[in-house]
Design a protein around this motif. Structure first.
Motif, mmCIF file in Angstrom:
data_model
loop_
_atom_site.group_PDB
_atom_site.id
_atom_site.type_symbol
_atom_site.label_atom_id
_atom_site.label_comp_id
_atom_site.label_asym_id
_atom_site.label_seq_id
_atom_site.Cartn_x
_atom_site.Cartn_y
_atom_site.Cartn_z
ATOM 1 N N LEU A 99 46.383 -17.142 116.472
ATOM 2 C CA LEU A 99 46.572 -17.950 115.226
ATOM 3 C C LEU A 99 46.818 -18.925 116.585
ATOM 4 O O LEU A 99 47.856 -19.178 117.021
ATOM 5 N N GLU A 100 46.902 -20.740 116.271
ATOM 6 C CA GLU A 100 47.064 -21.776 116.640
ATOM 7 C C GLU A 100 47.458 -22.677 115.408
ATOM 8 O O GLU A 100 46.830 -23.443 114.521
ATOM 9 N N PHE A 101 48.851 -23.043 115.686
ATOM 10 C CA PHE A 101 49.686 -23.626 115.331
ATOM 11 C C PHE A 101 49.807 -25.220 116.701
ATOM 12 O O PHE A 101 50.288 -25.055 117.345
ATOM 13 N N VAL A 102 49.683 -26.343 115.381
ATOM 14 C CA VAL A 102 49.606 -27.717 116.331
ATOM 15 C C VAL A 102 51.269 -28.403 116.106
ATOM 16 O O VAL A 102 50.800 -29.171 114.987
ATOM 17 N N ALA A 103 52.727 -28.644 116.609
ATOM 18 C CA ALA A 103 53.656 -29.511 116.136
ATOM 19 C C ALA A 103 53.366 -30.620 116.819
ATOM 20 O O ALA A 103 53.434 -30.812 117.889
ATOM 21 N N GLY A 104 54.222 -31.277 116.441
ATOM 22 C CA GLY A 104 54.238 -32.915 117.197
ATOM 23 C C GLY A 104 55.681 -33.464 117.782
ATOM 24 O O GLY A 104 56.213 -32.104 117.422
ATOM 25 N N PRO A 105 55.959 -33.405 118.587
ATOM 26 C CA PRO A 105 57.200 -33.847 118.796
ATOM 27 C C PRO A 105 58.281 -33.567 118.131
ATOM 28 O O PRO A 105 59.242 -33.448 118.762
ATOM 29 N N ASP A 106 58.616 -33.847 116.757
ATOM 30 C CA ASP A 106 59.644 -33.844 116.058
ATOM 31 C C ASP A 106 59.535 -32.012 115.444
ATOM 32 O O ASP A 106 60.023 -31.642 115.284
ATOM 33 N N HIS A 107 58.311 -31.102 115.974
ATOM 34 C CA HIS A 107 58.217 -29.907 116.088
ATOM 35 C C HIS A 107 57.849 -29.573 114.213
ATOM 36 O O HIS A 107 57.915 -28.237 114.323
ATOM 37 N N VAL A 108 57.471 -30.352 114.213
ATOM 38 C CA VAL A 108 56.502 -30.308 112.308
ATOM 39 C C VAL A 108 55.442 -30.082 112.700
ATOM 40 O O VAL A 108 54.276 -30.106 114.033
ATOM 41 N N ILE A 109 54.323 -28.670 111.993
ATOM 42 C CA ILE A 109 53.419 -28.499 112.454
ATOM 43 C C ILE A 109 52.764 -29.633 111.617
ATOM 44 O O ILE A 109 52.141 -29.991 110.796
ATOM 45 N N LYS A 110 51.365 -29.459 112.484
ATOM 46 C CA LYS A 110 50.198 -30.827 111.903
ATOM 47 C C LYS A 110 49.257 -29.668 111.249
ATOM 48 O O LYS A 110 48.780 -30.479 109.973
ATOM 49 N N SER A 111 48.706 -29.412 111.839
ATOM 50 C CA SER A 111 48.135 -28.690 111.505
ATOM 51 C C SER A 111 47.759 -26.433 111.624
ATOM 52 O O SER A 111 48.527 -25.963 112.648
ATOM 53 N N VAL A 112 46.842 -25.896 111.472
ATOM 54 C CA VAL A 112 46.896 -24.460 112.002
ATOM 55 C C VAL A 112 45.686 -24.709 111.890
ATOM 56 O O VAL A 112 44.507 -24.654 111.063
ATOM 57 N N ASN A 113 44.955 -23.137 112.884
ATOM 58 C CA ASN A 113 43.828 -22.260 113.136
ATOM 59 C C ASN A 113 44.189 -20.830 113.290
ATOM 60 O O ASN A 113 44.842 -21.038 114.074
ATOM 61 N N GLN A 114 42.821 -20.555 112.485
ATOM 62 C CA GLN A 114 42.624 -18.701 112.505
ATOM 63 C C GLN A 114 41.107 -18.288 113.303
ATOM 64 O O GLN A 114 40.311 -18.753 112.378
ATOM 65 N N ASP A 115 41.859 -17.758 114.227
ATOM 66 C CA ASP A 115 40.411 -16.988 114.177
ATOM 67 C C ASP A 115 40.596 -15.075 113.714
ATOM 68 O O ASP A 115 41.307 -15.523 114.867
ATOM 69 N N GLU A 116 39.765 -14.167 113.369
ATOM 70 C CA GLU A 116 39.785 -13.573 113.404
ATOM 71 C C GLU A 116 38.436 -12.178 113.462
ATOM 72 O O GLU A 116 37.386 -13.278 112.837
ATOM 73 N N THR A 117 38.948 -11.207 113.801
ATOM 74 C CA THR A 117 37.059 -10.227 113.493
ATOM 75 C C THR A 117 37.999 -9.013 112.978
ATOM 76 O O THR A 117 39.184 -8.703 113.445
ATOM 77 N N ASN A 118 37.398 -7.864 112.541
ATOM 78 C CA ASN A 118 37.415 -6.957 111.860
ATOM 79 C C ASN A 118 39.261 -6.643 111.370
ATOM 80 O O ASN A 118 39.763 -6.022 111.573
ATOM 81 N N SER A 119 39.582 -8.020 110.339
ATOM 82 C CA SER A 119 40.696 -8.380 109.939
ATOM 83 C C SER A 119 41.256 -7.872 110.643
ATOM 84 O O SER A 119 42.588 -7.615 109.924
ATOM 85 N N GLY A 120 41.423 -8.391 111.910
ATOM 86 C CA GLY A 120 42.994 -7.865 112.664
ATOM 87 C C GLY A 120 44.076 -9.652 112.273
ATOM 88 O O GLY A 120 44.514 -9.358 113.218
ATOM 89 N N CYS A 121 43.824 -10.037 111.515
ATOM 90 C CA CYS A 121 44.730 -10.818 111.625
ATOM 91 C C CYS A 121 45.813 -9.943 110.064
ATOM 92 O O CYS A 121 46.923 -11.455 109.939
#
Length: 101
Positions: free
Chosen positions: A70-92
């Motif tokens: 899981l990758e979360f990108v947050a700005g300098p205010d610590h607010v989440i801008k985007s989320v990226n998820q990559d999984e195989t075999n229901s690993g998440c």
């Protein structure tokens, strides 16, 4: 005005095609990254990209176990801008459960 921005970002994420209201992928953008840290613990790694910070959580390995990142990108205010998820075999599944509460 910042709370209003957070609401706007959250509503924009919820209106994103393929995003179901109530899904954490839709509800977390616009919130403070601390919400994710409180649910998942400290990230596996983090790096700066310009003014943003990219937080990465990872489970398992490619070769032997189901894996997820899981990758979360947050700005300098610590607010989440985007989320990226990559999984195989229901690993998440463990991440999904923790983030859905």
């Amino acid at each position: 005005m910042i709370p209003l921005l957070a609401v706007a970002l959250t509503l924009a994420a919820a209106a994103t095609p393929g995003c179901n209201p109530g899904d954490w992928q839709c509800s977390l953008p616009g919130q403070d990254i601390q919400v994710v840290i409180d649910r998942l613990g400290h990230p596996t790694s983090q790096r700066r990209t310009g003014d943003d910070t990219v937080y990465l959580w990872r489970e398992g390995s490619h070769q032997t176990n189901p894996h997820c990142f899981l990758e979360f990108v947050a700005g300098p205010d610590h607010v989440i801008k985007s989320v990226n998820q990559d999984e195989t075999n229901s690993g998440c599944a463990a991440f999904d459960k923790a983030l859905s509460r």
